[in-house]
Design a protein around this motif. Structure first.
Motif, PDB file in Angstrom:
ATOM      1  N   UNK A 108       8.892  -5.960   6.501  1.00 51.08           N
ATOM      2  CA  UNK A 108       8.914  -4.588   7.019  1.00 51.08           C
ATOM      3  C   UNK A 108       7.501  -4.172   7.381  1.00 51.08           C
ATOM      4  N   UNK A 109       7.372  -3.443   8.461  1.00 50.95           N
ATOM      5  CA  UNK A 109       6.045  -3.107   8.991  1.00 50.95           C
ATOM      6  C   UNK A 109       5.291  -2.090   8.176  1.00 50.95           C
ATOM      7  N   UNK A 110       4.098  -1.805   8.656  1.00 51.85           N
ATOM      8  CA  UNK A 110       3.270  -0.809   7.990  1.00 51.85           C
ATOM      9  C   UNK A 110       3.222   0.440   8.858  1.00 51.85           C
ATOM     10  N   UNK A 111       2.782   1.522   8.269  1.00 53.18           N
ATOM     11  CA  UNK A 111       2.624   2.756   9.039  1.00 53.18           C
ATOM     12  C   UNK A 111       1.149   3.102   9.150  1.00 53.18           C
ATOM     13  N   UNK A 112       0.788   3.593  10.321  1.00 50.74           N
ATOM     14  CA  UNK A 112      -0.600   3.983  10.578  1.00 50.74           C
ATOM     15  C   UNK A 112      -0.681   5.483  10.794  1.00 50.74           C
ATOM     16  N   UNK A 113      -1.690   6.083  10.237  1.00 48.74           N
ATOM     17  CA  UNK A 113      -1.923   7.507  10.483  1.00 48.74           C
ATOM     18  C   UNK A 113      -3.406   7.697  10.779  1.00 48.74           C
ATOM     19  N   UNK A 150       7.576   8.835  -0.222  1.00 43.95           N
ATOM     20  CA  UNK A 150       7.814   7.406  -0.434  1.00 43.95           C
ATOM     21  C   UNK A 150       8.041   7.077  -1.911  1.00 43.95           C
ATOM     22  N   UNK A 151       8.222   8.110  -2.708  1.00 41.38           N
ATOM     23  CA  UNK A 151       8.528   7.896  -4.116  1.00 41.38           C
ATOM     24  C   UNK A 151       7.425   7.143  -4.862  1.00 41.38           C
ATOM     25  N   UNK A 156      -0.269   2.306   5.492  1.00 43.66           N
ATOM     26  CA  UNK A 156       0.580   2.240   4.300  1.00 43.66           C
ATOM     27  C   UNK A 156       1.647   1.178   4.472  1.00 43.66           C
ATOM     28  N   UNK A 157       1.743   0.265   3.530  1.00 43.08           N
ATOM     29  CA  UNK A 157       2.899  -0.626   3.501  1.00 43.08           C
ATOM     30  C   UNK A 157       3.538  -0.541   2.128  1.00 43.08           C
ATOM     31  N   UNK A 158       4.545  -1.360   1.918  1.00 40.08           N
ATOM     32  CA  UNK A 158       5.312  -1.266   0.693  1.00 40.08           C
ATOM     33  C   UNK A 158       4.422  -1.360  -0.552  1.00 40.08           C
ATOM     34  N   UNK A 164       0.283   0.605  -4.686  1.00 39.74           N
ATOM     35  CA  UNK A 164       1.194   1.737  -4.853  1.00 39.74           C
ATOM     36  C   UNK A 164       2.119   1.616  -6.063  1.00 39.74           C
TER      37      UNK A 164
END
Ligand SMILES: Nc1ncnc2c1ncn2[C@@H]1O[C@H](COP(=O)(O)OP(=O)(O)OP(=O)(O)O)[C@@H](O)[C@H]1O
Ligand code: SF4
Ligand SMILES: [Mg+2]
Lengths: 459, 140
Positions: free
Chosen positions: B1-6, B32-33, B66-68, B139
């Motif tokens: 699963x991919x990562x998110x960029x901000x 994201x808990x 952010x990734x898992x 995380x």
């Protein structure tokens, strides 16, 4: 979600709600959606602050209360009255008049909840001395406690674990009657509440911690009854003054008003009222931008309990009257005589458990799934127009995007997306109308001259 | 699963906006808990980083990935740079102006706190050009 659902006391009267967006816009937790032309409240997100009720143009929100006749299930019927109740009456009506009418209405005893404030304050100071995480947050306002549970779960540990004056007063009064030889099942203790949050707090207490109260009576209801009683016997000489009740001192009278608790705590203490202000400040506390404050008094209502959703009187006038009263009784301090022997009994029973965090923000318990959902939300936001018009039945575009991802709405709920789909011949005009009707109710777009503001309004 | 960029922009000198990246990241991690204690550490480190750009540099931007498993944060600024990084990393060292101290900053605790609150911390700086801080935190 694994959490036990919140009980909440604010309900929508579907026969009155005509489906507008006022409540949805003001709800501080975004808990309201419009479905089939009616507001619907998401139970687990609602903190019972009452903002929706305050904003409703047709008074379609109501607050569940116990049937007044329930008091007659008990031989001894105690009314716990907070100071803001007194503050609503014009100053030419005396406290003893109010209380004697309450007795005529059926109560055998009346007790002012703020009499236990000094004991509570002692317990709060004691906890504050031992606390590690600062700032400590008052547990006084039940709407704020719930807000922290759902929106600021990391701050639940900072809530002072001392019960409110109402619960303490109930425990004291029950014990006092028991000690006078009255069996427990004959004692009914009822709180005259200024807010919905208090009702919900009582009803949703976990089963092993039974509420010390037997029921709640909405303040607006009782106010009308009492005021009516006073008006009707005006001029008559047959007053039943009843026993004289002890007076509250200035600290007690002001306790439920803004800056009621803060002056009596140690260190740097702030008082903040109105739920949006509270949210704003808690955001900063949570980010650790604010670390040098010792105590926070946080109240959901503007002007604190004087602005409670069930308080009929204008909140500024209520505050003014109470402040005047406080000045009048400036020499009264401490707890009333009959409470003194119970100081230690109460002290040992004031501690409550830390409220459980119940985050409403989590997209999914599984982080990988949550990330995927967040990516979907962000992708959807590329298409939604960002107008936040609420015509989809959600308070803003991002809420709709989240609802879509959680399978509670569709992209075509957005009226602008509908237009685009129609243009590209992906949606038939009739279908679009059906979608709108699903949100806003059947025949909603038909001509109706009886609606608010229209030609034949109200007929 | 991919990562998110901000990506977030930071304006030098504007203290009233310092904290907007850290509160945005806080909001994301809550959804994201992520455990509240971990969120706290990430947010504290990022907030200090933001304030450093506001207090010491001209402008900058923040990239968040952010990734898992982890969150990576880069804080890249254009500014005077840091001549002696070892010195700057010492607790209590600060060159903050009186005006900045007036606002409650300048205890010389920012950089050490950023290092303390992250699992991996790197800082590079070129005098007269700017400073880049990279931090990662697991995380779970
Ligand atoms: N981005 C930056 N650009 C230029 N200089 C910096 C930068 N970040 C830190 N410094 C230098 O390093 C010193 C120490 O930074 P640190 O964040 O530890 O403390 P501070 O910012 O002075 O005070 P505090 O963070 O406690 O408010 C600063 O005083 C400044 O001289
Ligand atoms: S401020 Fe008072 S009336 Fe308003 S929600 Fe809180 S406790 Fe209830
Ligand atoms: Mg700093």
């Amino acid at each position: 979600m694994a959490y036990e659902q919140f009980y909440h006391a604010i309900k929508v009267d579907e026969s009155l709600c005509y489906g507008c967006t006022h409540c949805m816009y003001v709800c501080p937790t975004g808990a309201i959606r419009i479905r089939n032309g009616k507001a619907s409240i998401r139970k687990e997100w609602c903190v019972d602050c009452g903002e929706c009720k305050k904003s409703c143009p047709v008074d379609a929100f109501y607050i569940e209360q116990d049937d007044f006749d329930k008091i007659y299930d008990f031989k001894y019927r105690v009314a716990l009255v907070p100071a803001v109740m007194i503050g609503q009456f014009p100053s030419n009506i005396s406290e003893s008049e109010i209380f004697s009418v309450m007795r005529e209405l059926g109560f055998t005893h009346v007790f002012q909840t703020e009499h236990t404030v000094d004991v509570i304050n002692d317990a709060m100071l004691l906890q504050a001395r031992m606390a590690e995480d600062k700032p400590l947050i008052s547990s006084f306002c039940p709407a704020v406690v719930r807000l922290i549970q759902v929106k600021f779960p990391s701050l639940t540990d900072q809530i002072i674990r001392v019960m409110s004056p109402v619960d303490a007063s109930a425990i004291f009064f029950r014990k006092k009657l028991q000690d006078a030889g009255i069996p427990d099942e004959e004692i009914g203790i009822f709180y005259v509440t200024p807010c919905a949050a208090k009702i919900a707090g009582i009803k949703s207490q976990v089963s092993d911690r039974k509420s010390p109260l037997n029921g709640v009576i909405n303040m607006d209801f009782l106010y009308n009854k009492v005021y009516h009683g006073i008006k009707n016997r005006a001029g008559r000489s047959s007053r039943s003054p009843g026993e004289n009740l002890p007076n509250l001192g200035p600290k007690h009278i002001s306790w439920s008003l803004t800056n009621g608790e803060a002056p009596y705590m140690k260190g740097r203490c702030l008082a903040i009222d109105e739920i949006h202000n509270v949210i704003d400040f808690l955001e900063r506390v949570e980010s650790e931008e604010i670390t040098d404050v010792d105590f926070l008094e946080l109240r959901a209502c503007d002007e604190s309990c004087a602005g409670g959703v069930l308080v009929v009187g204008n909140r500024f006038l209520t505050v003014e009257r109470l402040r005047k009263r406080a000045a009048l009784f400036k020499d009264i301090h401490g707890i009333p005589e009959d409470l003194e022997p119970y100081h230690d009994y109460l002290m040992n029973r004031l501690t409550i458990p830390t409220p459980e965090p119940r985050s409403m923000l989590v997209l999914d318990e599984d982080r990988a799934v949550a990330i995927r959902k967040m990516q979907q939300v962000r992708k959807l936001m590329c298409y939604l127009p960002g107008i936040d018009c609420a015509a989809c039945g959600a308070p803003n575009c991002e809420s709709l995007a989240r609802d879509i991802v959680q399978k509670e709405a569709q992209l075509s709920s957005c009226i602008f997306i509908q237009r685009t789909m129609e243009k590209h011949k992906k949606l038939h005009g009739d279908h679009a109308i059906r979608i709108i009707e699903k949100t806003w109710g059947k025949d909603r777009l038909d001509k109706d001259c009886t609606k608010l503001g229209a030609k034949d309004e109200g007929t | 699963m991919g990562a998110m960029e901000f990506r977030y922009e930071v304006e030098g000198g504007n203290f009233s906006k310092a904290g907007h990246a850290s509160s945005a990241v806080k909001k994301i991690l809550k959804q994201l808990n992520v455990d509240a204690r971990i969120i706290k550490r990430v947010v504290v480190a990022l907030y200090e980083g933001e304030v450093n750009v506001v207090a010491h540099a001209h402008k900058g931007h923040i990239l968040v990935n952010i990734n898992e498993d982890e969150i990576g944060i880069s804080i890249i600024d254009q500014g005077p740079g840091i001549p002696d990084i070892d010195l700057a990393m010492q607790e209590g060292f600060s060159t903050a102006s009186a005006a900045v101290r007036e606002m409650g900053f300048g205890a010389g605790m920012g950089l050490p706190n950023m290092k303390k609150n992250t699992d991996n911390f790197e800082i590079e700086s070129q005098v007269g050009v700017g400073t880049t801080v990279r931090m990662t935190t697991r995380l779970s």
